[in-house]
Design a protein around this motif. Structure first.
Motif, short mmCIF file in Angstrom:
data_model
loop_
_atom_site.label_atom_id
_atom_site.label_comp_id
_atom_site.label_asym_id
_atom_site.label_seq_id
_atom_site.Cartn_x
_atom_site.Cartn_y
_atom_site.Cartn_z
N ARG A 69 0.73 -1.24 -0.06
CA ARG A 69 0.00 -0.04 0.03
C ARG A 69 0.60 1.36 -0.01
O ARG A 69 1.93 1.18 0.47
CB ARG A 69 -0.84 -0.04 1.36
N GLU A 70 0.08 2.26 -0.32
CA GLU A 70 0.89 3.64 -0.04
C GLU A 70 0.73 3.99 1.26
O GLU A 70 -0.46 4.09 1.89
CB GLU A 70 -0.01 4.72 -0.91
N GLN A 71 1.88 4.30 1.75
CA GLN A 71 1.76 4.86 3.28
C GLN A 71 2.09 6.25 3.44
O GLN A 71 3.31 6.79 3.06
CB GLN A 71 2.63 3.93 4.03
N TRP A 72 1.29 7.00 4.13
CA TRP A 72 1.48 8.58 4.26
C TRP A 72 1.47 8.92 5.82
O TRP A 72 0.69 8.54 6.56
CB TRP A 72 0.37 9.21 3.33
N LEU A 73 2.54 9.82 6.14
CA LEU A 73 2.42 10.40 7.61
C LEU A 73 1.64 11.56 7.45
O LEU A 73 1.96 12.29 6.60
CB LEU A 73 3.88 10.56 7.93
N ILE A 74 0.85 11.96 8.18
CA ILE A 74 0.23 13.07 8.73
C ILE A 74 1.06 14.01 9.46
O ILE A 74 1.07 13.58 10.63
CB ILE A 74 -1.47 12.75 9.14
N VAL A 75 1.63 15.16 8.93
CA VAL A 75 2.46 16.08 9.73
C VAL A 75 2.26 17.42 9.74
O VAL A 75 1.46 17.82 8.78
CB VAL A 75 4.03 15.97 8.92
N GLU A 76 2.31 18.01 10.75
CA GLU A 76 2.08 19.42 11.01
C GLU A 76 3.03 19.96 11.90
O GLU A 76 3.44 19.67 13.07
CB GLU A 76 0.63 19.74 11.77
N ASN A 77 3.70 20.98 11.36
CA ASN A 77 4.65 21.68 12.01
C ASN A 77 6.01 20.66 12.63
O ASN A 77 6.21 20.55 13.40
CB ASN A 77 4.31 22.50 13.11
N ASP A 78 6.25 19.74 11.49
CA ASP A 78 7.31 18.64 11.86
C ASP A 78 6.86 17.83 12.93
O ASP A 78 7.71 16.93 13.29
CB ASP A 78 8.61 19.58 12.18
N LYS A 79 5.63 17.84 13.19
CA LYS A 79 5.34 16.66 14.24
C LYS A 79 4.33 15.85 13.42
O LYS A 79 3.31 16.15 12.83
CB LYS A 79 4.31 17.34 15.39
N VAL A 80 4.59 14.50 13.63
CA VAL A 80 3.62 13.51 13.22
C VAL A 80 2.59 13.28 13.99
O VAL A 80 2.56 12.82 15.19
CB VAL A 80 4.57 12.13 13.14
N LEU A 81 1.13 13.45 13.33
CA LEU A 81 0.12 13.36 13.88
C LEU A 81 -0.66 12.19 13.76
O LEU A 81 -1.59 11.76 14.27
CB LEU A 81 -0.62 14.91 13.59
N GLY A 82 -0.26 11.54 12.74
CA GLY A 82 -0.90 10.21 12.23
C GLY A 82 -0.46 9.62 11.25
O GLY A 82 0.65 9.93 10.70
N PHE A 83 -1.16 8.72 10.24
CA PHE A 83 -1.08 8.09 9.34
C PHE A 83 -2.26 7.69 8.32
O PHE A 83 -3.09 7.43 9.12
CB PHE A 83 0.23 7.11 9.40
N CYS A 84 -1.92 7.59 7.08
CA CYS A 84 -3.11 7.01 6.33
C CYS A 84 -2.25 5.99 5.44
O CYS A 84 -1.33 6.08 4.96
CB CYS A 84 -3.88 7.97 5.57
N SER A 85 -3.22 4.86 5.07
CA SER A 85 -2.79 4.11 4.15
C SER A 85 -3.69 3.58 3.11
O SER A 85 -4.82 4.03 3.26
CB SER A 85 -2.70 2.77 4.85
N LEU A 86 -3.21 3.93 1.66
CA LEU A 86 -4.04 4.12 0.57
C LEU A 86 -3.52 2.86 -0.53
O LEU A 86 -2.76 2.32 -0.40
CB LEU A 86 -3.77 5.41 -0.06
N SER A 87 -4.83 2.56 -1.25
CA SER A 87 -4.52 1.85 -2.16
C SER A 87 -5.53 2.15 -3.33
O SER A 87 -6.40 3.13 -3.11
CB SER A 87 -4.73 0.18 -2.22
N GLN A 88 -5.24 1.94 -4.50
CA GLN A 88 -6.26 2.29 -5.58
C GLN A 88 -6.47 1.23 -6.61
O GLN A 88 -5.55 0.37 -6.96
CB GLN A 88 -5.50 3.56 -6.45
N ASP A 89 -7.54 1.24 -7.36
CA ASP A 89 -7.76 0.69 -8.65
C ASP A 89 -8.18 1.52 -9.76
O ASP A 89 -8.12 2.88 -9.68
CB ASP A 89 -8.80 -0.60 -8.51
N ARG A 90 -8.89 1.05 -10.88
CA ARG A 90 -9.26 2.04 -11.85
C ARG A 90 -10.03 2.85 -11.57
O ARG A 90 -10.46 3.94 -12.19
CB ARG A 90 -9.24 1.14 -13.16
N GLN A 91 -11.08 2.66 -10.66
CA GLN A 91 -12.14 3.40 -10.35
C GLN A 91 -12.27 4.44 -9.07
O GLN A 91 -12.62 5.17 -8.99
CB GLN A 91 -13.50 2.46 -9.92
N ALA A 92 -11.29 3.98 -8.00
CA ALA A 92 -11.32 4.47 -6.56
C ALA A 92 -10.03 4.54 -6.06
O ALA A 92 -9.16 3.59 -6.49
CB ALA A 92 -12.40 3.66 -5.86
N LEU A 93 -9.90 5.52 -5.50
CA LEU A 93 -8.61 5.63 -4.36
C LEU A 93 -9.39 5.31 -3.11
O LEU A 93 -10.25 5.67 -2.68
CB LEU A 93 -8.19 7.23 -3.93
N TYR A 94 -8.58 4.08 -2.23
CA TYR A 94 -9.25 3.54 -1.26
C TYR A 94 -8.49 4.05 -0.01
O TYR A 94 -7.10 3.93 0.14
CB TYR A 94 -9.16 2.15 -1.27
#
Length: 143
Positions: free
Chosen positions: A47-72
């Motif tokens: 999966r695509e893994q993303w950190l949620i960051v504000e002012n250099d502080k990690v506040l969380g993360f999200c994990s994504l995948s996709q197919d031809r119709q949707a970003l999940y």
């Protein structure tokens, strides 16, 4: 500095796994499901893994995948002190923008039936498109 989504690396996997476990374990118990650490780690690799960051502080993360119709949205979790500040809404809007940039007509997610985050998703334009004994499947039309 505004909220940013920054690509996560394998070094962030333990943080993301722990955050997810702490956020979701009560739902796993409620619906008599088993948390499997190895399954999380395997999904981390594809999966695509993303950190949620504000002012250099990690506040969380999200994990994504996709197919031809949707970003999940596979996971979206915030640390405790980052909740109820509108950060989840900001992340959802950024992900809707990404879906549009990728020319995907839908943004989709699955949420436990008893998870109050459903209210946030509805406010951000998601509609229920299916459910089973544990989960509600939701999507937002992009465009």
């Amino acid at each position: 500095m505004p909220l940013q989504l920054i690509a996560a690396t394998d070094q962030h996997c333990a943080f993301a796994r722990d955050l997810t476990r702490r956020a979701m374990l009560r739902y796993y118990y409620e619906f008599d499901l088993r948390w499997i650490e190895e399954a999380f780690d395997q999904a981390w690799g594809w999966r695509e893994q993303w950190l949620i960051v504000e002012n250099d502080k990690v506040l969380g993360f999200c994990s994504l995948s996709q197919d031809r119709q949707a970003l999940y949205i596979r996971e979206l979790h915030l640390i405790e002190r980052a909740r109820d500040r509108g950060i989840g809404s900001q992340v959802l809007e950024q992900l809707a923008g990404w879906a549009a940039e990728r020319r995907l007509p839908l943004l989709r997610l699955t949420v436990f039936k008893s998870n109050p985050a459903q209210a946030l998703y509805r406010r951000r334009g998601f509609q229920t498109v299916g459910e089973d004994e544990c989960f509600v499947r939701m999507q937002r039309v992009i465009g």
